[in-house]
Design an enzyme around this catalytic site. Structure first.
Site, short mmCIF file in Angstrom:
data_model
loop_
_atom_site.label_atom_id
_atom_site.label_comp_id
_atom_site.label_asym_id
_atom_site.label_seq_id
_atom_site.Cartn_x
_atom_site.Cartn_y
_atom_site.Cartn_z
N TYR B 36 0.87 -1.17 0.00
CA TYR B 36 0.00 0.00 0.00
C TYR B 36 0.91 1.22 0.00
O TYR B 36 2.01 1.17 -0.56
CB TYR B 36 -0.94 -0.09 1.22
CG TYR B 36 -2.21 0.71 1.06
CD1 TYR B 36 -3.04 0.54 -0.05
CD2 TYR B 36 -2.58 1.67 2.00
CE1 TYR B 36 -4.20 1.28 -0.21
CE2 TYR B 36 -3.74 2.42 1.86
CZ TYR B 36 -4.54 2.22 0.74
OH TYR B 36 -5.69 2.97 0.59
N LYS B 91 -20.45 -20.95 -10.43
CA LYS B 91 -19.65 -20.88 -11.66
C LYS B 91 -18.22 -20.42 -11.33
O LYS B 91 -17.24 -20.94 -11.89
CB LYS B 91 -20.31 -19.90 -12.62
CG LYS B 91 -19.70 -19.87 -13.98
CD LYS B 91 -20.48 -20.75 -14.91
CE LYS B 91 -19.87 -20.81 -16.28
NZ LYS B 91 -20.70 -21.57 -17.21
N ASP B 134 -26.31 -16.78 -18.33
CA ASP B 134 -27.74 -16.76 -17.99
C ASP B 134 -28.40 -15.42 -18.28
O ASP B 134 -29.15 -14.88 -17.46
CB ASP B 134 -27.92 -17.14 -16.51
CG ASP B 134 -27.60 -18.63 -16.27
OD1 ASP B 134 -27.25 -19.34 -17.23
OD2 ASP B 134 -27.69 -19.07 -15.11
N ALA B 194 -30.58 -19.00 -26.61
CA ALA B 194 -29.14 -18.77 -26.67
C ALA B 194 -28.39 -20.02 -27.11
O ALA B 194 -27.60 -20.00 -28.06
CB ALA B 194 -28.64 -18.32 -25.30
#
Lengths: 377, 377
Positions: B36, B91, B134, B194
C-alpha cells in the site's frame, strides 16, 4: 532500495495481491451437485422469492466493492483506472487483513458523475457495501450523494469521511493534550477537495468551531468568484467574518492547522504566528505540509502527519475496516454524521492517556475494528 | 434429503462459497509500505505510463467476471440478479477449481441490452475476461456482439458457445460410434434460444449438415411471422426445403436430435420414426426431453443428457475453464469459430475409443483444461 522499487519487484512477482478462495473444496461429484447444479437451483428459487435472503446464502454479507475511476489516486492525480488498480487491490488487502471483509477492486472506464452513478447502481446487487475511493472532487460529492439516496447498502467515500473521522479522533485527543475546547478553537483547513470539505463539515457538526477554509488561491470568502458550489456552500458556516486573504493571513492566531494540500506549504514562520501550543495536522502525502521536526522546533505542540514513520499517523485504515464491519454485521445501510462522530470518539478513547506523541491508536491495535464496528448500529 | 435441501443447508452454513484471499500476509509495517502507500505509488505510476503493464503487476491476468442479469437462470427463468447470485458463485468455484482462475460474480440491476453493455464496458478494466451467463435470448446475442466489438479482452457467453462446443465435441464422437458423417446427417435442434442458436451456427460452420430448427411453435420456416430476427437469420442455412410443421414432422427420418428445450418433449414414438441408430442429445435440465432408459428401449443408439447421474454428460464445464485459461495465458482477446471447433476436436480426441456410453471425457479429467487451453492461440 526504496519502497517504490521494492513494490515494483514484489507486485510483478506476485502478479497482483488478491486471489479468489473457495470456502469448500470441489473435490467430489456430490459437492458439485450441491454447490452447482442441480442443488443450487433450490437456493436460487428461495432467494428469488425473497431477495433479502441473499445475504444469508451468498457472500453478500461479507463483500464490499472498492470502486474508483482513477481520477485522484494518492498524490498522483488523474492516472486512469489501470493506474488505480494496484492501490485498490491494496485497499482490498486492508479490508481483509483488518476486518476479514472480502473486498473486490472495481476500476471504472467511466468518468462523469452520471456514468459512475449508473454503473455502480447497476452492479450494486453484487455487493454488501460500496467503498468509493480516489474519485476527484467535485464529482465525488454528487456521486456519493446520489448513490446513498438510491441504494440500500452502505456507500462510503473513504477519502472524504474516513479522513474526516480520523482527523476528528486525533483532534479530540490533541485538544485534551493542549488544554483546548474545540468549540472555541480557531481552525484553518488548507485544501478544499474531497477530504477538506468532509473535514470542515464534520468539525462543524461536532463542535461548530471557527473555521477558515483555504484553497490554492486563498481563503474561501464571499468575494471569491472562482469557487465551485461545494466550496460556496462552506460559507454557510465558515469564515463568519468574511475575511479575504492568503494562508499567511488565515493562520495568524489560529489554534489548529489542518493540511490536506501539498508538500512544504506551511513554513516555520507561519507556525510562529499561531496561538500558543498550536496543533498541526500536516497530511499531504508523501511529503507533509511541514516536517515534524521543523514544526516542533517552531513551537508546535502536537504534530500529526499521514506517515507511518513519524508519531501520530492520521490513517484512514483506523476507520474504514471497522465502519464496514459494523455496517455489514449490524445491517446498517446509511453511515450518518452521528455514526461518524461516534466512531471518532471510539477511536480517541482507545488512547487512554493522550500525549503530544500519541493522539491516535496504532493501526495494528486489535481493539480498533471491534470498537468502531460496535458503534455502527 | 435431495440436493436442493442439502444445498440450502450448506449455503446457509457457509454464507456463500467464495472469499477473497491475500497472496501475502500483511503482517509487518514494511509490507504495508510495499503493498500500500507509499510503495504502491511507484507501481501505479508505472502502469499509468503504460496501461498494458497492468496485467504484469495486478491480478488482471488471472481474473474473470461472471456477469449475469438473472434473466434466464438454469431452468428457472427470469429470477432477477439476487436469485442468480448462488449460480454465479458456483460458476466462479468451477473457474477456480478447474482452471485456477480468480472469478468474481457480478450480478446486474440492468436489463436492456444498452444498460448491460454500458455497465460491462464501464467495469471491464477490472477484469482480464468477461464470462456472460444466464442472460436471456435475444438480448444475449446483441450484448455479446457489442461487447466483443468494443472490448480488447475475451468476452464469452457460455450458455451459447460453451454449450455449442461441448455438443459438437459429443457429436464428433457419436458420429464415429454410429458410423455417420456429420456433413450428410439430418439434424433437428429443438429450442432456439441462446444455446440452440449457437449450436445451429457452430454445426453449420463445422459440417454444413441439413438442419431443422424447431421452437415451441414448430419448425422455423419462411412462413412463420412470429419469429425474431435471430431466428429468421437461421433460415439462411437451415430448412433448405422450407418445410412447415411440428416436431413430429421434423423428426421423421432425422439422424440426430438435439434438445435444449423442456422435459419430456421427445416421446418414444417420435424416436422410432428417426433414422436407424439415431443420436439423441436431450439436454433440458434437470429433466431431459427423454429419459435415457426410454430412449435406449426405443432404439436410440447414443443418448446424452446434461446430467451427471447418466452416461454422456454434455457439460459446459468441459469447455469454459480451458477456454479462459488459454485466452488469459496466451493473450487471446477474441474467441473465434476456429477456436470453438479446435476446442471441440480437442475435447473429442480425449476419448480414445468412443462408445455409446462414452462420447465425452469426464469433467474431472485432468487433461481437459491444458488440452483446451493450448488450442486458444
Amino acid at each position: 532500495m526504496d519502497y517504490g522499487d521494492k513494490a515494483l519487484i514484489r507486485h510483478k512477482q506476485l502478479r497482483g495481491k488478491l486471489a479468489v478462495e473457495l470456502k469448500d473444496k470441489l473435490d467430489t461429484k456430490e459437492k458439485l451437485s450441491i454447490y452447482y447444479t442441480p442443488g443450487v437451483g433450490a437456493v436460487s428459487s428461495h432467494i428469488a422469492k425473497n431477495p433479502k435472503e441473499a445475504r444469508n446464502y451468498t457472500w453478500l454479507s461479507n463483500c464490499v466493492a472498492v470502486v474508483s475511476d482513477g481520477s485522484a489516486v494518492l498524490g498522483l492525480g488523474d492516472i486512469g483506472p489501470y493506474g488505480a488498480l494496484p492501490v485498490m487491490e491494496g485497499k482490498c488487502m486492508l479490508f481483509k487483513h483488518f476486518a476479514g471483509i472480502d473486498a473486490v477492486p472495481i476500476i471504472l472506464d467511466a468518468h462523469s458523475a452520471d456514468e459512475i452513478v449508473a454503473t455502480v447502481k447497476a452492479i450494486a446487487p453484487s455487493f454488501g457495501g460500496i467503498n468509493l475511493e480516489d474519485i476527484a472532487a467535485p464529482i465525488c460529492f454528487e456521486v456519493e450523494e446520489r448513490l446513498k439516496a438510491h441504494l440500500n447498502i452502505p456507500v462510503f467515500h473513504d477519502d472524504q469521511h474516513g479522513t474526516a473521522i480520523v482527523v476528528l479522533a486525533g483532534l479530540i485527543n490533541a485538544a485534551k493534550v493542549t488544554g483546548r475546547d474545540l468549540k472555541s478553537s480557531r481552525i484553518v483547513v488548507v485544501g478544499v477537495g474531497a477530504a477538506g470539505v468532509a473535514i470542515i463539515k464534520l468539525l462543524n457538526t461536532y463542535a461548530s468551531p471557527e473555521i477558515l477554509a483555504v484553497d490554492s488561491r486563498g481563503i474561501i470568502s464571499s468575494g471569491r468568484k472562482d469557487i465551485n458550489s461545494e466550496k460556496s456552500k462552506l460559507l454557510e458556516f465558515t469564515n463568519k467574518e468574511d475575511m479575504d486573504g492568503s494562508l499567511e493571513d488565515a493562520i495568524k492566531g489560529a489554534d489548529i492547522f489542518i493540511g490536506v494540500s501539498k508538500a512544504g506549504l506551511l513554513t516555520s514562520d507561519m507556525t510562529k504566528t499561531m496561538a500558543k501550543d498550536p496543533i498541526v495536522f500536516a497530511m499531504a502525502n508523501p511529503v507533509p505540509e511541514i516536517m515534524p521536526e521543523i514544526a516542533k522546533n517552531s513551537g508546535v505542540s502536537v504534530i500529526a502527519t499521514g506517515r507511518s514513520d513519524f508519531p501520530n499517523q492520521v490513517n484512514n485504515a483506523l476507520v474504514f475496516p471497522g465502519i464496514f464491519r459494523g455496517a455489514l454485521d449490524n445491517h446498517v445501510t446509511k453511515i450518518t454524521d452521528e455514526h461518524k462522530i461516534a466512531v471518532a470518539e471510539a477511536i480517541a478513547s482507545l488512547v487512554e492517556r493522550p500525549t503530544t506523541e500519541m493522539i491516535v491508536p496504532n493501526v495494528l491495535d486489535d481493539r480498533l475494528v471491534p470498537s468502531v464496528a460496535k458503534v455502527i448500529i
